[in-house]
Design a protein around this motif. Structure first.
Motif, PDB file in Angstrom:
ATOM      1  N   ALA A  68       0.725   6.815   6.447  1.00 10.21           N
ATOM      2  CA  ALA A  68      -0.744   5.951   6.250  1.00 10.21           C
ATOM      3  C   ALA A  68      -2.277   5.780   7.805  1.00 10.21           C
ATOM      4  O   ALA A  68      -2.671   6.597   7.802  1.00 10.21           O
ATOM      5  CB  ALA A  68      -0.928   5.061   5.398  1.00 10.21           C
ATOM      6  N   SER A  91       0.990  -0.837  -0.583  1.00 14.59           N
ATOM      7  CA  SER A  91      -0.463   0.357  -0.001  1.00 14.59           C
ATOM      8  C   SER A  91       1.169   1.740   0.376  1.00 14.59           C
ATOM      9  O   SER A  91       0.190   2.276  -0.734  1.00 14.59           O
ATOM     10  CB  SER A  91      -0.703   0.104   1.146  1.00 14.59           C
ATOM     11  OG  SER A  91      -0.423   0.204   2.451  1.00 14.59           O
ATOM     12  N   LEU A 135      -6.685   5.648   1.732  1.00 13.65           N
ATOM     13  CA  LEU A 135      -7.286   6.757   2.130  1.00 13.65           C
ATOM     14  C   LEU A 135      -8.413   7.319   1.403  1.00 13.65           C
ATOM     15  O   LEU A 135      -9.657   7.970   2.782  1.00 13.65           O
ATOM     16  CB  LEU A 135      -6.180   7.422   2.769  1.00 13.65           C
ATOM     17  CG  LEU A 135      -4.927   7.065   3.617  1.00 13.65           C
ATOM     18  CD1 LEU A 135      -3.936   8.225   3.287  1.00 13.65           C
ATOM     19  CD2 LEU A 135      -5.702   7.234   5.338  1.00 13.65           C
ATOM     20  N   GLY A 190      -0.155   4.697   1.740  1.00 14.88           N
ATOM     21  CA  GLY A 190      -1.879   4.142   1.952  1.00 14.88           C
ATOM     22  C   GLY A 190      -2.648   5.528   1.380  1.00 14.88           C
ATOM     23  O   GLY A 190      -3.947   5.071   1.169  1.00 14.88           O
ATOM     24  N   VAL A 191      -2.340   6.517   0.132  1.00 15.32           N
ATOM     25  CA  VAL A 191      -3.362   7.493  -0.609  1.00 15.32           C
ATOM     26  C   VAL A 191      -4.290   6.725  -0.634  1.00 15.32           C
ATOM     27  O   VAL A 191      -5.752   7.495  -1.042  1.00 15.32           O
ATOM     28  CB  VAL A 191      -2.368   8.569  -1.365  1.00 15.32           C
ATOM     29  CG1 VAL A 191      -1.449   9.148  -0.514  1.00 15.32           C
ATOM     30  CG2 VAL A 191      -1.652   7.627  -2.789  1.00 15.32           C
ATOM     31  N   PHE A 213      -3.492  -0.177   8.603  1.00 19.96           N
ATOM     32  CA  PHE A 213      -2.323  -0.644   8.329  1.00 19.96           C
ATOM     33  C   PHE A 213      -1.486  -1.191   9.088  1.00 19.96           C
ATOM     34  O   PHE A 213      -1.549  -1.087   9.687  1.00 19.96           O
ATOM     35  CB  PHE A 213      -1.889   1.236   7.464  1.00 19.96           C
ATOM     36  CG  PHE A 213      -2.325   1.731   6.380  1.00 19.96           C
ATOM     37  CD1 PHE A 213      -2.370   1.966   4.965  1.00 19.96           C
ATOM     38  CD2 PHE A 213      -3.486   2.663   6.931  1.00 19.96           C
ATOM     39  CE1 PHE A 213      -2.763   2.120   4.438  1.00 19.96           C
ATOM     40  CE2 PHE A 213      -3.852   3.946   6.155  1.00 19.96           C
ATOM     41  CZ  PHE A 213      -4.324   2.934   4.752  1.00 19.96           C
ATOM     42  N   SER A 271      -5.123   8.094   8.423  1.00 18.16           N
ATOM     43  CA  SER A 271      -6.146   7.777   9.188  1.00 18.16           C
ATOM     44  C   SER A 271      -6.459   8.105  10.217  1.00 18.16           C
ATOM     45  O   SER A 271      -7.598   8.607  11.029  1.00 18.16           O
ATOM     46  CB  SER A 271      -5.796   6.305   8.823  1.00 18.16           C
ATOM     47  OG  SER A 271      -6.863   5.465   9.219  1.00 18.16           O
TER      48      SER A 271
END
Length: 337
Positions: free
Chosen positions: A149, A105, A112, A108-109, A163, A153
């Motif tokens: 991430a 990931s 998200l 992580g965008v 994550f 979050s």
């Protein structure tokens, strides 16, 4: 790992991106948020530099451990404590919700964005998911990416998004215990292997600085997307209802290879798209070499010309490619019975 969103657009040391084109395309963009073009491009440049440094140190550590027998120490250092990492009732308020998984990931965008997306906002009927009703989990070996991430979050109070730092295969194995359905697994822009035809080509390309930070080849074990990983994903999805696998890469040969493994060795069948890729220019040096050597093209009904996800689900690499006019090769798979 940072195996997904930080891969190079080409083999060159500066990732084959024409920054003048990107700067021009951004001049009229006055928006700013995590999923704006400006922000994602900045994350892409940052994660690319981090990936190059990380791979260098990982390779150096492997060389050291191979000589002095301390590989176990290195491997232990990349793993979090797994005592409660996959206790689903602790991770999510409602573990019966459908689950969306991003394997590799990165920052992580993508998750998200999806975790905040409006329901049904997809480009193709092949993926119809009510994002508001889903749980999301991203896995990566990059602690830096996962920390970023997790921080966003937490700030956004996204209780349905988690994550974890883990090898991809181990995370997928743990998904078999998830109580609810797994609707979508994603592999997005895994760090590509070096594109080479023979050993002399390997040595020449590394000497020129083109591929020095990339895994040596697709069979070396350093490339994330292995037959074992795809088989594990197939097994998990086949036990759950209506699960699909979405893969994408900006390297044509990598996309073709992942498709071939999925179809011929991992028990998947490609979904055919109405909006498929009918023609394709080889605009990068890597693609030109692939075509010149007779490689299969990422063309046909199995390759989507549309992103398949909402705009907020874009990765930073997708944005960099779009701004520079580089293609992204996308496939969607369903497990065979």
């Amino acid at each position: 790992m940072m195996n997904n969103t930080s891969n190079s657009v080409d083999d060159s040391d500066d990732d084959g991106i024409d920054y003048n084109n990107i700067i021009k395309s951004l001049r009229g963009d006055f928006t700013f948020g995590l999923h704006s073009d400006r922000s994602l491009l900045g994350l892409w440049r940052f994660s690319t530099r981090q990936r190059k440094q990380r791979v260098f140190f990982e390779n150096a550590a492997k060389h050291f451990d191979g000589r002095y027998g301390k590989e176990a120490t290195m491997l232990h250092s990349i793993h979090d404590d797994k005592s409660d990492k996959y206790e689903w009732s602790k991770l999510f308020q409602d573990p019966m919700r459908p689950l969306v998984v991003d394997v590799g990931s990165g920052m992580g965008v993508s998750l998200l964005g999806l975790a905040t997306a409006a329901s049904g906002a997809t480009h193709e009927e092949e993926i119809q998911i009510d994002w508001n009703e889903c749980n999301f989990i991203g896995v990566d070996l990059s602690r830096l990416g996962i920390r970023f991430a997790r921080g966003v979050s937490k700030r956004w109070e996204l209780d349905n998004l988690k994550f974890v730092v883990d090898p991809a295969e181990e995370c997928i194995e743990r998904l078999s215990s998830y109580p609810g359905p797994i609707k979508l697994a994603m592999i997005q822009f895994p760090t590509p292997y070096r594109y080479t035809e023979d050993r002399e080509d390997v040595e020449a390309s590394v000497a020129q600085g083109y591929n020095a930070q990339l895994p040596e080849d697709s069979e070396s074990g350093c490339f994330m997307v292995t037959e074992k990983l795809l088989r594990l994903i197939q097994e998990v999805l086949s036990r759950k209802e209506d699960g699909k696998l979405r893969v994408q890469s900006n390297c044509e040969d990598v996309a073709v290879r992942m498709k071939n493994i999925a179809e011929t060795r991992a028990g998947f069948q490609s979904v055919e798209f109405t909006n498929s890729v009918t023609s394709l220019d080889a605009v990068t040096q890597r693609a030109q070499r692939w075509v010149a050597n007779g490689g299969d093209r990422a063309i046909g009904k199995s390759f989507s010309s549309l992103p398949l996800l909402p705009m907020v689900g874009r990765t930073e690499t997708e944005v960099a490619c779009a701004l520079d006019g580089k293609p992204v090769h996308r496939c969607l798979f369903v497990p065979l019975d």
